[in-house]
Structure formats: structure tokens, C-alpha cells
Design a protein around this motif. Sequence first.
Motif, short mmCIF file in Angstrom:
data_model
loop_
_atom_site.label_atom_id
_atom_site.label_comp_id
_atom_site.label_asym_id
_atom_site.label_seq_id
_atom_site.Cartn_x
_atom_site.Cartn_y
_atom_site.Cartn_z
N THR A 171 -79.06 -33.54 -1.62
CA THR A 171 -78.76 -33.32 -0.22
C THR A 171 -78.16 -34.56 0.43
OG1 THR A 171 -80.62 -31.76 -0.10
CG2 THR A 171 -79.75 -32.61 1.98
N LEU A 172 -78.65 -35.74 0.05
CA LEU A 172 -78.22 -36.97 0.72
C LEU A 172 -76.93 -37.56 0.13
CD1 LEU A 172 -81.60 -38.84 1.29
CD2 LEU A 172 -80.28 -37.51 2.93
N LEU A 173 -76.67 -37.35 -1.15
CA LEU A 173 -75.48 -37.97 -1.76
C LEU A 173 -74.19 -37.59 -1.04
CD1 LEU A 173 -76.22 -37.92 -5.60
CD2 LEU A 173 -75.78 -39.92 -4.17
N PRO A 174 -73.96 -36.31 -0.69
CA PRO A 174 -72.72 -35.99 0.02
C PRO A 174 -72.62 -36.65 1.39
CG PRO A 174 -73.72 -34.01 -0.88
CD PRO A 174 -74.73 -35.10 -0.99
N VAL A 175 -73.75 -37.04 1.97
CA VAL A 175 -73.71 -37.68 3.27
C VAL A 175 -73.04 -39.05 3.18
CG1 VAL A 175 -75.14 -38.60 5.15
CG2 VAL A 175 -75.77 -36.45 4.02
N PHE A 176 -73.23 -39.73 2.06
CA PHE A 176 -72.71 -41.09 1.90
C PHE A 176 -71.48 -41.16 1.00
CE2 PHE A 176 -77.30 -41.36 2.70
CZ PHE A 176 -77.30 -42.12 3.85
N LYS A 177 -71.21 -40.11 0.20
CA LYS A 177 -70.06 -40.09 -0.68
C LYS A 177 -69.24 -38.83 -0.39
CE LYS A 177 -70.89 -43.82 -3.10
NZ LYS A 177 -69.96 -44.97 -3.14
N SER A 178 -68.05 -39.02 0.15
CA SER A 178 -67.28 -37.86 0.60
C SER A 178 -66.76 -37.03 -0.56
CB SER A 178 -66.10 -38.32 1.46
OG SER A 178 -65.20 -39.10 0.70
N ARG A 183 -72.28 -30.49 -1.97
CA ARG A 183 -72.25 -30.17 -0.55
C ARG A 183 -73.09 -28.93 -0.25
NH1 ARG A 183 -67.44 -31.95 2.36
NH2 ARG A 183 -66.54 -33.70 1.25
N SER A 184 -73.76 -28.99 0.87
CA SER A 184 -74.60 -27.88 1.30
C SER A 184 -74.73 -27.93 2.82
CB SER A 184 -75.98 -27.95 0.64
OG SER A 184 -76.67 -29.11 1.06
N PRO A 185 -75.17 -26.84 3.44
CA PRO A 185 -75.37 -26.88 4.90
C PRO A 185 -76.36 -27.96 5.33
CG PRO A 185 -75.34 -24.62 4.12
CD PRO A 185 -75.32 -25.49 2.90
N ALA A 186 -77.37 -28.24 4.49
CA ALA A 186 -78.33 -29.29 4.84
C ALA A 186 -77.64 -30.65 4.88
CB ALA A 186 -79.48 -29.30 3.85
N SER A 187 -76.74 -30.89 3.92
CA SER A 187 -76.00 -32.15 3.90
C SER A 187 -75.14 -32.29 5.15
CB SER A 187 -75.13 -32.23 2.65
OG SER A 187 -75.91 -32.13 1.49
N PHE A 188 -74.47 -31.19 5.51
CA PHE A 188 -73.63 -31.22 6.71
C PHE A 188 -74.46 -31.52 7.96
CE2 PHE A 188 -71.98 -28.80 10.36
CZ PHE A 188 -70.80 -29.49 10.56
N ALA A 189 -75.64 -30.91 8.06
CA ALA A 189 -76.49 -31.14 9.24
C ALA A 189 -76.94 -32.60 9.31
CB ALA A 189 -77.70 -30.21 9.19
N ILE A 190 -77.33 -33.16 8.17
CA ILE A 190 -77.77 -34.56 8.16
C ILE A 190 -76.62 -35.48 8.54
CG2 ILE A 190 -78.62 -36.42 6.69
CD1 ILE A 190 -80.17 -34.32 5.12
N TYR A 191 -75.43 -35.18 7.99
CA TYR A 191 -74.27 -36.01 8.31
C TYR A 191 -73.93 -35.94 9.79
CZ TYR A 191 -69.59 -38.00 8.15
OH TYR A 191 -68.50 -38.79 8.37
N ALA A 192 -74.00 -34.73 10.36
CA ALA A 192 -73.67 -34.58 11.78
C ALA A 192 -74.63 -35.37 12.66
CB ALA A 192 -73.70 -33.10 12.16
N VAL A 193 -75.94 -35.29 12.34
CA VAL A 193 -76.93 -36.06 13.12
C VAL A 193 -76.69 -37.55 12.95
CG1 VAL A 193 -79.38 -36.58 13.35
CG2 VAL A 193 -78.64 -34.21 13.03
N LEU A 194 -76.45 -37.97 11.69
CA LEU A 194 -76.22 -39.39 11.43
C LEU A 194 -74.97 -39.89 12.14
CD1 LEU A 194 -77.06 -41.93 9.83
CD2 LEU A 194 -75.65 -41.09 7.94
N ARG A 195 -73.92 -39.05 12.15
CA ARG A 195 -72.67 -39.44 12.81
C ARG A 195 -72.88 -39.65 14.30
NH1 ARG A 195 -68.83 -36.29 15.44
NH2 ARG A 195 -66.79 -37.32 15.61
N VAL A 196 -73.55 -38.69 14.94
CA VAL A 196 -73.78 -38.82 16.38
C VAL A 196 -74.63 -40.04 16.68
CG1 VAL A 196 -74.85 -37.73 18.38
CG2 VAL A 196 -73.47 -36.36 16.80
N ALA A 197 -75.68 -40.23 15.88
CA ALA A 197 -76.58 -41.37 16.12
C ALA A 197 -75.85 -42.69 15.92
CB ALA A 197 -77.79 -41.27 15.20
N ARG A 198 -75.10 -42.77 14.84
CA ARG A 198 -74.41 -44.02 14.54
C ARG A 198 -73.37 -44.34 15.60
NH1 ARG A 198 -69.04 -45.96 12.88
NH2 ARG A 198 -69.33 -47.60 11.32
N ASN A 199 -72.56 -43.34 15.95
CA ASN A 199 -71.50 -43.57 16.94
C ASN A 199 -72.09 -43.96 18.30
OD1 ASN A 199 -69.57 -43.01 15.05
ND2 ASN A 199 -69.19 -40.91 15.74
N GLU A 200 -73.19 -43.30 18.69
CA GLU A 200 -73.78 -43.61 19.99
C GLU A 200 -74.41 -45.00 19.99
OE1 GLU A 200 -73.71 -42.02 22.93
OE2 GLU A 200 -72.21 -40.78 21.93
#
Length: 699
Positions: free
Chosen positions: A276-283, A288-305
Motif C-alpha cells: 500500500t505504501l510503496l506506490p505513495v513514494f515510488k510513482s 497501485r490501489s485505492p488505499a494507496s491513492f487515498a494515503i497519497y492524497a492525504v500526504l500531499r495535502v498535509a505536505r503542501n499545507e
Amino acid sequence: MSLDGTQTSSKSLSQEELHQEGEKVGVAQADEKNDVETEPDITTWSFPTPEAIREELSKEFTDEQKEKVWTECAETVKTSYDQLLGRWKEEMDTLLVYAGVSSAVLTAFNVESYHLLQPDPTDPTLAVLKQISAQLNGYTFTPPFLNATNSTGPGTLPPAPFQAPASAVWLNSLWFSSLVFSFAAALLALFVKQWIYEAMVGGTSRESARLRQYRFNGLLKWRVGTVVVVLPILLQLASVLFLAGLLVLLWTLHNTVAAITSVLVALVFTFVIGFTLLPVFKSDCSYRSPASFAIYAVLRVARNEVLRVIRAVCKVIYRCSMWLDWATMIHYRAQIERLAVFAYHAYDNMPTWRGRDQNEIYLYHGDLNRAIVTTAYSTTADKKFLASMPVIFSDLPPEQVPQCFRDILDFMEAEWGHWHLPDRLLLEDGVTLPLCATYGIRYMLARTDRGADWWLNDAKIVFRHYFIGNESTDKLAELACKTLCHYAVQDREYRLAFGLARKTLKSMYDKQGARHTYDTLAHAKAMYEAIMAAWDPSQGWVSYRDTMKAVSVLLHIIRATISGQSRLTSSQTDAILAWGQHELPCVDEWLRGLQWTGLHKGCVTRSTDAAAVLAFPHIAAHCLIKMIINPLITLCSMPGGRALVSGELVAALEHTWSAARLAYPDAVDVNIGFVWASGLDKIDARLVELRAVCQLPPQ
């Protein structure tokens, strides 16, 4: 009147015809004059520059041809890619059905077996035995009396410790392990189906093809195929464990069982979390799975903010630092500059899930374009993709052209093996791959970094694919002659190129009947001059052999010119023959001044120097016959050829062979293994034949 009119008309027509003829003659003379003016001088001709080669190659194929090749490659890769994903999807569907049935069966057995790990409080026999044991403990025996000293009721009996049988422990360990494996296979199969869904790409446009190739590279890099293969193994292992558990009698809740089951569950969840986590850090990761996408989206918003807030604070601090006094600013100048870089320039916003892919595709644009073409060939083994590769070479970055040949070589060695590769290609097709390799070498000559170590390594990779088959085309012969002659001059240390250039002239032009142009003969001339200028007797056999081959190239050029088969104008023929007549006396001078002593060094690489001395007369005679005497006999046998070969050149050959025999008077038997070629028993007869063909008196 009518007669006069007819005569006038005839006279007028005659003048008109004369005027038209005069115009034709004038145009012909002008064309001939232009031809003469535009023809380059053979004596000042030079190899084209990298810029000229690139311009020539870029104009060779039209945009329509390139687009057709890209479309065919994209469609082929799409078909193969879709078939791969479809096969995986079918396997996962079958696996999920089996995993569901297996889990249901195992659950039914495990529900009953875990009771074996704990005592049954409702068992009446067990209660009676406990009561009897307690009562017996209350009696004391003092002969001749038996006294009841203690009264123990059922409620006061201490509970006996329960220990599950070992068979029950092993049974439940095996069955619960089997259940974990079956559940893990089903869970991972769901993940794979999600990965397949994410990996699907439609369309055959260039953009879609690059995205599909990017996804395909990710599937290969992250071993999705390995995961697909492992899942049936997990189910098979679950079946084996279940059958092994049938041999065991009892199973209960037990520390050992709990530990084994906990470890297995922990491993399963470790893999789940990792996938689940590998696709978050390696494009390019294909897990890839919906769980990976959700984690990436949360991480993206948190990191950018978080970065936005930190950079805003840094900007405020930077602006406030402008109010500091000059001395303080000078003292903290480096820190202030780093703060400014971080606040205004250092970090960009984290891209979206799909935008990250597009960034990677843009970064590896050339690799993906190259991989589209080579994947089309490696998945189909269709030679049409080899034939079409040169069309799109100009669309690739220069460093990707040799990488195409690395991909081809990797595929061929994996498919057919290393040692059988040349034989297979020679039997199948002697034009497609050599032509493709020739274009590859020509693109190497068009690079501006030629001569560097990495350039030399790339060129050698391309050369691995060039060979001379039993047939050729005029296009292959012309391109191979120009390219190999140019490369032989460019990289003098790589003597294989010079050898292949000479073999190309001999095989494609002398044997297979290809026709020279002025440009190909000019390339061969330039190669001859470069090799002759590099003559160095201190290098021994290597320099002697190369110079002999260069003389054979000179004789080939002269033969091709006087044969009438080459595509030359009369002025071009005269220019080349004038040059050849100037060079033959130079060969005469070289032969007469040849010092044979020491030329044997290196002719026998695996034997001693003494063996090389004994073998050298055989090998030297063979080279003289093959490279000079036989070509001269052929030249003198052609119309006009005898006039070009002087008696002094024949005498020089006889003189140099006499000098060679004086320098190396001894020789070994020709059957000795290290004598790889011998002309010792033929050279005298061939010299006599040469003198006879040249109509010279016997010596």
C-alpha cells in the motif's frame, strides 16, 4: 505560289527545329557544366561533419513514415499489454473462487478443532474422577486403622493444570496457518485486481503509448508478475498444510499456536502495508490501489499545507531581516540567503497522483520512446520492427540509439542464447539487422561526443549486431560502405571496424554485385589513406596486416572504377583513376622499403616468439597473395587494367618477398597448429602468373 509556300513552310519548320535542338544542346552543355562544377574534387574530399550526417539522416524518412512506425509499435505493445493484464485478471478471478472455497472449508474444520486446546467443563467423567481423587487425598493409613482425617468437598478441590496434547497443538497450528495463507492469497488477489485496473491505458496515440510503456516498465520493475505467480503457491501451500493437519488429532488455544498464527498474520499485514505504501513514494511502482491513492492524497495535502505555512513564516522573517543593520546582515548573510532560497525557490507543491506520473514521463521521455519500439519487437519477435527502427532513430535522443541495440541483444540472448545468435540470424535474414545496425553506427557518427569512452562503448554495442550475410541490397551496401569506412578512420583502435569495412567491400561489391557511387569510393579512399598513414613497423604484425589490407582496398577502388559497373560520370572516373595511378607508385615504394625483421611480433598470439618466427613465412606469404598478388592478377585481367600496373610494382613484390625469405629463412610444417594460414607453397607460382598476366618477360 503553292510550291513557294510549301518551301517557305519547310524552311520555317527547319529553322524552328534547329532552334529547339540548339536549346537542347545548350541545356545539356549547361547541365554538364553544372555537374562538373558541383562534383567535389577527389583529392580534397573529406568525411561529412556530425551536423551534416544528422541533417542527412533527418531528411531520409518522412513524418508519415515515422508516424506509421510509431502507430504500429504502439498498437503491438497495446495488444501485448492488454493480453498480459487480461490473463492476470482471469488468474485472479479463478484464484479468488478457489481461495473462497478453501477458506470456507478450513473455517468449518477450525471451529471444531480449537476446542481441543482447552478442557471441557461439562464432561461428567472428568468431574467424578476429580471427586474420587479429592476423597482419596483425605484418608490416612495408620495400621491397623484407616482414618478419614480430612473432609474434602467438590468445591474445595484444587483445579488440576490442563495441558493440551502435542497432537492438538500441531493440528491447530497447521490448520490455522493454512487458513492464514488462504486468506492472504485472497487478500493479495484483490490487491492485484486493483493494480490491474490502475494499470489499464486505452488509445494508441503517442501520449497513450508513452503512458502505457511507463506502466509496463513499472509492472516489470516491481515484479507484479512475481506476485501473480506467488499467489497460487500460497493456496497450494495452504492445501498442503491442511492435509498435514488431518494427520494430527487435537488442536486448542495455546501459546505456541498463538505465536505461530500471530507471526504469520504480522507477515501478511507487513506485506499489505508495504504494497500500500510503496506506490505513495515510488510513482512507477505498480502496486497501485485505492488505499494507496487515498494515503497519497492525504500526504500531499498535509505536505503542501505544512510547507506553505513554513514558507510563509520564512518570507516574513526574511522581510524583517531587511530592517537589520548592515553589520548584522553581513554577519548572517549566508543564513539569510538560504532562508530566502527556501522561502521563494526551494520547494514546489507536491503534484497530484496522475501529475506525478506525467512528470516522470516527461523526465524519461526518451527512454519510454525507445522502449516502445524495442518492446514491440521483443514481445512479437517480428522483424518488421527491426526494419522500421531506423525510421524513428531521429526522434530519439542520441544516447537512446545504442540503448535500442542493448535491448535487442538482451532479448536475443535470452531467446536464443549467446553462442547461437549469429548462425540463426545468418540463416534467417542477412539484410534487416545489418541495415538497422548500420543506421545505428551512422547515428553514432552524428554525435558530438564521439571519441569519448562512453561513445566507444556504445558503438561497440551497436557493432555486435552488424554482420555480412549471403545477400545484400544496394541501400545496405552503400550505407555500410560509407558508415564503416568513416568509423574505421574515426576509431583507429577498434580494428574490427576496419576489418568489417574491408569485408563489406569484398563481399557486397566484389561478390554480390553492388554498384559503387562516387561517394562510397571517396569514403573507401579516405580510409585507405588513413590506414597507410598509420603504418608503424614497430607494431609488428598488426601494422603489417592493416597496411596489406589497405593496399587491397586501393586495388578494389581501381577495379571498381575501371569495371564500368560503378555509377560514375566520366569526370569522376578520370579523377579516381588519376588518384589511383598516383598511389600505386607509393605502394611500390612502400614494398621496396619494407624492413621485415620484427614484423612477426603478434602474428601468433598464443605461442612463443620462436614459434612466431617459424610461422611468419607462412602467414606473410598468405597475406601477400590474398591482399596484393591476387587482386593485381584480377586487375590486370580486366580491360585497361594492365596499363595501370607497372613492371616496377611487380618487381617490387618479387623484391620484397625475397627480402622476407632472407629475414625468415626457416619455416615449420604447415600442419603445425599455430600456423593458421599458409601461402608458402603458392606464392612463387602466383608471382610467376602475375608477371605473365602483365606480359612481362620471365625473371
